[in-house]
Each structure stands twice: as structure tokens, then as C-alpha cells.
Design a protein around this motif. Structure first.
Motif, PDB file in Angstrom:
ATOM      1  N   VAL A 173      12.132   9.613  -8.793  1.00 57.27           N
ATOM      2  CA  VAL A 173      12.320  10.451  -7.567  1.00 57.27           C
ATOM      3  C   VAL A 173      11.086  10.347  -6.733  1.00 57.27           C
ATOM      4  O   VAL A 173      11.258  10.246  -5.439  1.00 57.27           O
ATOM      5  CB  VAL A 173      12.718  11.768  -7.843  1.00 57.27           C
ATOM      6  N   ASP A 174      10.014  10.596  -7.070  1.00 60.41           N
ATOM      7  CA  ASP A 174       8.671  10.998  -6.318  1.00 60.41           C
ATOM      8  C   ASP A 174       7.705   9.881  -6.555  1.00 60.41           C
ATOM      9  O   ASP A 174       6.498  10.010  -6.026  1.00 60.41           O
ATOM     10  CB  ASP A 174       8.219  12.082  -6.543  1.00 60.41           C
ATOM     11  N   HIS A 175       7.741   8.733  -7.491  1.00 65.87           N
ATOM     12  CA  HIS A 175       6.576   7.910  -7.764  1.00 65.87           C
ATOM     13  C   HIS A 175       7.297   6.645  -8.382  1.00 65.87           C
ATOM     14  O   HIS A 175       8.367   6.786  -9.024  1.00 65.87           O
ATOM     15  CB  HIS A 175       5.458   8.424  -8.473  1.00 65.87           C
ATOM     16  N   GLY A 176       6.312   5.652  -8.269  1.00 57.83           N
ATOM     17  CA  GLY A 176       6.829   4.319  -8.564  1.00 57.83           C
ATOM     18  C   GLY A 176       5.796   3.512  -9.489  1.00 57.83           C
ATOM     19  O   GLY A 176       4.452   3.838  -9.173  1.00 57.83           O
ATOM     20  N   LEU A 177       6.124   2.686 -10.109  1.00 54.98           N
ATOM     21  CA  LEU A 177       5.067   1.612 -10.889  1.00 54.98           C
ATOM     22  C   LEU A 177       5.215   0.074 -10.378  1.00 54.98           C
ATOM     23  O   LEU A 177       6.512  -0.116 -10.351  1.00 54.98           O
ATOM     24  CB  LEU A 177       4.989   2.032 -12.358  1.00 54.98           C
ATOM     25  N   ILE A 178       4.169  -0.668 -10.198  1.00 52.21           N
ATOM     26  CA  ILE A 178       4.453  -2.009 -10.007  1.00 52.21           C
ATOM     27  C   ILE A 178       3.729  -2.903 -10.906  1.00 52.21           C
ATOM     28  O   ILE A 178       2.383  -2.497 -11.066  1.00 52.21           O
ATOM     29  CB  ILE A 178       4.063  -2.224  -8.660  1.00 52.21           C
TER      30      ILE A 178
END
Length: 123
Positions: free
Chosen positions: A64-69
Motif C-alpha cells: 500500500v505504502d512502500h515497495g522493494l526493487i
């Protein structure tokens, strides 16, 4: 999120504080996005060295509020809300304009996000 064949990452939509990792670093969080949030746009990275080419993306996941790459060198980058330390930078700072590299001693093979946490599987 979508990863292209040439290793670029695209996002669209709206996180709690705007489109993820799109637009100039010094722009206010509520500044208009180019392209607009409903159109896929390339995700911007904070590069490790000035003049270095952007890393090639192999996987990405978002909550919802963060991501990983994950990048082809086994690097892990995070972006978004960091109020609970979920970005992995040793602080509780958010990073909406640029994805920042997470300092890990091992190559990352996979990663997942939860509502207020992140997890990474290393080689």
C-alpha cells in the motif's frame, strides 16, 4: 509495477503520498506527476555513483505504502513510507521521490512487502 525486458521499472497509480518514485527530488509531494499517475511512468533511482547508469531491475513488489526493487547485481532498493522502518535504511524516514539502496551484506534473490514490514531472501 511492471518490469520491462530491458530492466526498467514502471509504476502507475497513487500511494498515500503521491505516485511512487516519479518526478524531481525537490518537487513537493503533492506536485503533479509527469506523466499523470494513471499513465505508466519510469521509476527513478538514486544512483550509487554520479554518472553511473541506472541499475537493471529484475523483480519488484509493492504494498500500500512502500515497495522493494531487486536489481541484476543482487541489490535491493526501497521506496515509499518508512514510518516503521520498513524501508530498511536504519531509520524511520520515508523516500517517495527516489528508491534508495538497502545496505545488505549479501545478494538478494527475492523480496516481499507486508503492510508495515519488508522481507528479503538472500543467496
Amino acid at each position: 509495477l511492471a518490469v520491462s525486458r530491458d530492466g526498467k521499472l514502471y509504476s502507475w497509480g497513487w500511494m498515500a503520498n503521491g505516485p511512487p518514485c516519479r518526478g524531481p527530488m525537490d518537487a513537493p509531494l503533492n506536485a503533479p506527476s509527469v506523466p499523470p499517475p494513471h499513465v505508466p511512468g519510469e521509476v527513478a533511482f538514486l544512483l550509487d555513483a554520479p554518472g553511473a547508469p541506472p541499475p537493471r531491475v529484475t523483480k519488484a513488489c509493492a504494498g500500500v505504502d512502500h515497495g522493494l526493487i531487486i536489481t541484476d547485481d543482487g541489490g535491493l532498493f526501497s521506496y515509499g513510507r518508512g514510518d516503521y522502518g520498513e524501508l530498511g535504511h536504519g531509520d524511520r524516514h520515508s523516500s517517495y521521490r527516489r528508491a534508495r539502496r538497502v545496505a545488505l551484506a549479501h545478494r538478494v534473490a527475492d523480496a516481499k512487502v507486508g503492510q508495515f514490514f519488508s522481507a528479503a531472501l538472500t543467496d
